[in-house]
Design a protein around this motif. Structure first.
Motif, PDB file in Angstrom:
ATOM      1  N   VAL A  48     101.722  86.226  24.526  1.00 46.44           N
ATOM      2  CA  VAL A  48     100.553  85.388  23.682  1.00 46.44           C
ATOM      3  C   VAL A  48      99.957  84.698  24.775  1.00 46.44           C
ATOM      4  CG1 VAL A  48      99.656  83.962  21.870  1.00 46.44           C
ATOM      5  CG2 VAL A  48     101.421  85.905  21.420  1.00 46.44           C
ATOM      6  N   GLY A  49     100.411  83.857  25.383  1.00 45.42           N
ATOM      7  CA  GLY A  49      99.843  82.865  26.304  1.00 45.42           C
ATOM      8  C   GLY A  49      99.373  83.669  27.476  1.00 45.42           C
ATOM      9  N   LEU A  50      99.899  84.481  28.180  1.00 47.35           N
ATOM     10  CA  LEU A  50      99.599  85.559  29.098  1.00 47.35           C
ATOM     11  C   LEU A  50      98.352  86.063  28.829  1.00 47.35           C
ATOM     12  CD1 LEU A  50     102.527  87.314  30.761  1.00 47.35           C
ATOM     13  CD2 LEU A  50     100.811  86.025  31.908  1.00 47.35           C
ATOM     14  N   TRP A  51      98.540  86.883  27.756  1.00 41.29           N
ATOM     15  CA  TRP A  51      97.188  87.637  27.072  1.00 41.29           C
ATOM     16  C   TRP A  51      95.829  86.777  26.817  1.00 41.29           C
ATOM     17  CZ3 TRP A  51      95.875  90.773  22.256  1.00 41.29           C
ATOM     18  CH2 TRP A  51      95.132  91.734  22.511  1.00 41.29           C
ATOM     19  N   PRO A  58      87.327  82.219  24.973  1.00 33.01           N
ATOM     20  CA  PRO A  58      87.896  81.043  24.160  1.00 33.01           C
ATOM     21  C   PRO A  58      89.398  81.549  23.783  1.00 33.01           C
ATOM     22  CG  PRO A  58      86.655  81.919  22.599  1.00 33.01           C
ATOM     23  CD  PRO A  58      86.403  82.771  24.153  1.00 33.01           C
ATOM     24  N   ALA A  59      89.760  82.826  24.169  1.00 35.22           N
ATOM     25  CA  ALA A  59      90.903  83.450  23.794  1.00 35.22           C
ATOM     26  C   ALA A  59      92.347  82.539  24.274  1.00 35.22           C
ATOM     27  CB  ALA A  59      91.052  84.865  24.091  1.00 35.22           C
ATOM     28  N   ILE A  60      92.079  81.838  25.405  1.00 38.11           N
ATOM     29  CA  ILE A  60      93.228  81.303  26.017  1.00 38.11           C
ATOM     30  C   ILE A  60      93.851  80.263  25.405  1.00 38.11           C
ATOM     31  CG2 ILE A  60      91.666  79.688  27.248  1.00 38.11           C
ATOM     32  CD1 ILE A  60      93.728  79.734  29.832  1.00 38.11           C
ATOM     33  N   LEU A 154     102.327  77.943  26.666  1.00 35.48           N
ATOM     34  CA  LEU A 154     101.986  77.220  27.751  1.00 35.48           C
ATOM     35  C   LEU A 154     102.666  77.964  29.067  1.00 35.48           C
ATOM     36  CD1 LEU A 154     101.990  73.306  26.587  1.00 35.48           C
ATOM     37  CD2 LEU A 154      99.911  75.178  27.051  1.00 35.48           C
ATOM     38  N   ILE A 155     103.700  78.285  28.981  1.00 35.06           N
ATOM     39  CA  ILE A 155     104.192  78.793  30.291  1.00 35.06           C
ATOM     40  C   ILE A 155     103.521  80.328  30.255  1.00 35.06           C
ATOM     41  CG2 ILE A 155     106.323  80.236  31.040  1.00 35.06           C
ATOM     42  CD1 ILE A 155     107.971  77.817  29.737  1.00 35.06           C
ATOM     43  N   GLY A 156     103.166  80.986  29.223  1.00 35.70           N
ATOM     44  CA  GLY A 156     102.385  82.006  29.351  1.00 35.70           C
ATOM     45  C   GLY A 156     101.092  81.867  30.031  1.00 35.70           C
TER      46      GLY A 156
END
Length: 191
Positions: A48-51, A58-60, A154-156
């Motif tokens: 989820v974080g990576l994508w 704003p997706a981040i 957050l790691i992603g």
């Protein structure tokens, strides 16, 4: 903080069997470690974080917020006993689908990305909600769970920020392949 970062790889290699505790949950620590100790959850939360990072603003920030909010709805459904078919398959598919979206560099509109993430969040939340009533302190468990989930998001995001270079984009897409493969292993009972 440096001790935490040094310990993180060891926490991440824990067996997936610890992810679903069959009601033997406790308080904050149980909630915090639950998403971190189960590879089926780790891959989805990191994805989820990576994508989100891959899709950019704003997706981040929106996707990692949508996930726990909708996961709470799924958790509530689990707590009150509303049945949801194929929960484990839905959790495994979250890794497969999110991983493939990253691997193939799919740039979905924000609302589509939010729906995809939200659907998978229902399954993850339901799995945890069915365990929550057995917890010694459900509130502390929930707080720990949200913090653990947020850390994985957050790691992603941190890895997703590598997309700024061509090598970084290849690394992120490669991570998508790994996430999809691990999700597939869970889906077909290999992991």
């Amino acid at each position: 903080m440096s001790r935490f970062l040094l310990a993180l790889p060891f926490v991440m290699i824990a067996s997936a069997a610890f992810a679903h505790t069959d009601g033997e949950t406790g308080g904050f620590i149980s909630g915090f470690t639950h998403p971190i100790l189960g590879w089926d959850h780790v891959i989805a939360m990191v994805a989820v974080g990576l994508w989100g990072a891959f899709l950019g603003k704003p997706a981040i920030w929106i996707l990692p917020v949508v996930f726990p909010l909708v996961m709470a709805v799924g958790g509530a459904l689990g707590v009150i006993g509303v049945p949801l078919p194929a929960v484990e398959a839905g959790i495994a598919l979250s890794g497969v689908i999110l991983g493939l979206l990253i691997a193939f560099a799919v740039r979905a509109p924000l609302w589509v990305a939010g729906v995809i993430v939200g659907v998978f969040a229902i399954f993850h939340g339901h799995a945890h909600g069915t365990e929550l009533p057995e917890a010694a302190n459900p509130f502390a468990y929930g707080i720990g769970f949200v913090i653990g989930t947020g850390l994985l998001h957050l790691i992603g995001i941190a890895f997703g920020l590598l997309v700024g270079s061509s090598t970084g984009r290849m690394v992120v897409r490669g991570m998508g392949v790994v996430i999809a493969a691990v999700g597939g292993a869970f889906l077909f009972g290999i992991a």
